[in-house]
Design an enzyme around this catalytic site. Structure first.
Site, PDB file in Angstrom:
ATOM      1  N   HIS A 111       0.823  -1.215   0.000  1.00  0.00           N
ATOM      2  CA  HIS A 111       0.000   0.000   0.000  1.00  0.00           C
ATOM      3  C   HIS A 111       0.853   1.260   0.000  1.00  0.00           C
ATOM      4  O   HIS A 111       0.350   2.355  -0.266  1.00  0.00           O
ATOM      5  CB  HIS A 111      -0.905  -0.025   1.234  1.00  0.00           C
ATOM      6  N   ASN A 117      -6.714   6.978   4.359  1.00  0.00           N
ATOM      7  CA  ASN A 117      -8.112   7.371   4.118  1.00  0.00           C
ATOM      8  C   ASN A 117      -8.411   8.837   4.411  1.00  0.00           C
ATOM      9  O   ASN A 117      -9.556   9.284   4.257  1.00  0.00           O
ATOM     10  CB  ASN A 117      -9.078   6.472   4.908  1.00  0.00           C
ATOM     11  N   ASP A 155      -0.869   2.706  -5.323  1.00  0.00           N
ATOM     12  CA  ASP A 155      -0.906   1.273  -5.640  1.00  0.00           C
ATOM     13  C   ASP A 155      -2.201   0.914  -6.342  1.00  0.00           C
ATOM     14  O   ASP A 155      -3.258   1.457  -6.036  1.00  0.00           O
ATOM     15  CB  ASP A 155      -0.766   0.447  -4.361  1.00  0.00           C
ATOM     16  N   ASN A 169      -9.052   4.065  -1.018  1.00  0.00           N
ATOM     17  CA  ASN A 169      -9.430   5.038   0.013  1.00  0.00           C
ATOM     18  C   ASN A 169      -8.660   6.350  -0.080  1.00  0.00           C
ATOM     19  O   ASN A 169      -9.195   7.417   0.242  1.00  0.00           O
ATOM     20  CB  ASN A 169      -9.246   4.431   1.405  1.00  0.00           C
TER      21      ASN A 169
END
Length: 248
Positions: free
Chosen positions: A19, A67, A92, A113
């Site tokens: 991530h 997020n 990603d 997100n």
């Protein structure tokens, strides 16, 4: 001013997560271009100002967790009066195989997100560099997969990808996305300069072609009896076999 944002989660715990490939790309650009100042905390992010080519660039790694990435991006844009088209977000992408990438402007967030938060703060018309990390194959595995570390074997494609992004970041900073994508593709492709040599050449493979054998009996412009003995029993017999009694 251009804003290049790498997405990820802050802290050592997440540093090698799939991530966090956006953070990794931002770090590689920072290392590759000496004009950048050391990272510092500002706009709810780690930022560094510098130049890439002729463009003044603000590199950013939001500190708000994935997020809430839009908070940092929006704050920096308002301060520097940056337009969305001057923002490039690196992140990603599950739906691309490892080592693959895509450049695009605008569009939806695709369930990411970080993009969802950025879009909520600045709209959709920013530029995106999507870096493939592959998909685990089952939706239930996605969370653990993206928050899992890259394997050691992934370095074989991950390091060249990050280096290539940094090497061609001047095109990215200039907004020349098509040229950037072309350069990145060429950098990541196998060497196409080595063309196959014809068989039998010095650098070629396989056996050399044999020269065509010349007929010792019939060649263009020659009478086959011209090579026969002029007289004797053997000459007479051969002339009869060849049907040429007047060869001499």
């Amino acid at each position: 001013m251009r804003l290049i944002v790498g997405l990820g989660n802050p802290g050592d715990k997440y540093a090698r997560n799939r991530h966090n490939i956006g953070f990794m790309a931002a770090d590689e650009i920072h290392r590759a271009h000496s004009s950048f100042a050391p990272w510092r905390s500002r706009f709810q992010a780690q930022v560094s100002e510098g130049r890439i080519g002729t463009e003044k660039v603000l590199l950013m790694k939001p500190s708000t967790y994935m997020n809430e990435s839009g908070r940092a991006v929006g704050e920096a844009m308002r301060f520097y009066k940056i337009e969305p088209q001057d923002v490039c977000v690196i992140y990603d992408e599950l739906d691309l195989p490892p080592a693959k990438f895509r450049m695009k402007t605008g569009g939806g967030h695709g369930g990411h997100n970080g993009l969802r938060s950025i879009t909520a703060h600045i709209g959709e018309s920013y530029r995106r560099l999507r870096l493939g990390i592959g998909h685990p194959g089952d939706k239930k595995l996605v969370s653990n997969y993206v928050l899992g570390d890259f394997a050691k074997a992934d370095a074989d494609w991950l390091e060249p990808l990050l280096r290539a992004i940094a090497d061609h970041a001047a095109l990215l900073a200039a907004g020349q996305d098509s040229q950037f994508a072309n350069k990145l593709t060429l950098s990541l492709s196998p060497d196409k300069g080595k063309t196959a040599q014809p068989a039998g050449s010095a650098a070629g493979s396989g056996p050399a072609k044999k020269p065509k054998q010349q007929s010792h009996i019939r060649q263009a412009g020659q009478n086959p009896a011209a090579r026969l003995p002029k007289s004797g029993p053997m000459a007479d017999m051969l002339r009869k076999l060849l049907g040429n009694k007047d060869a001499d």
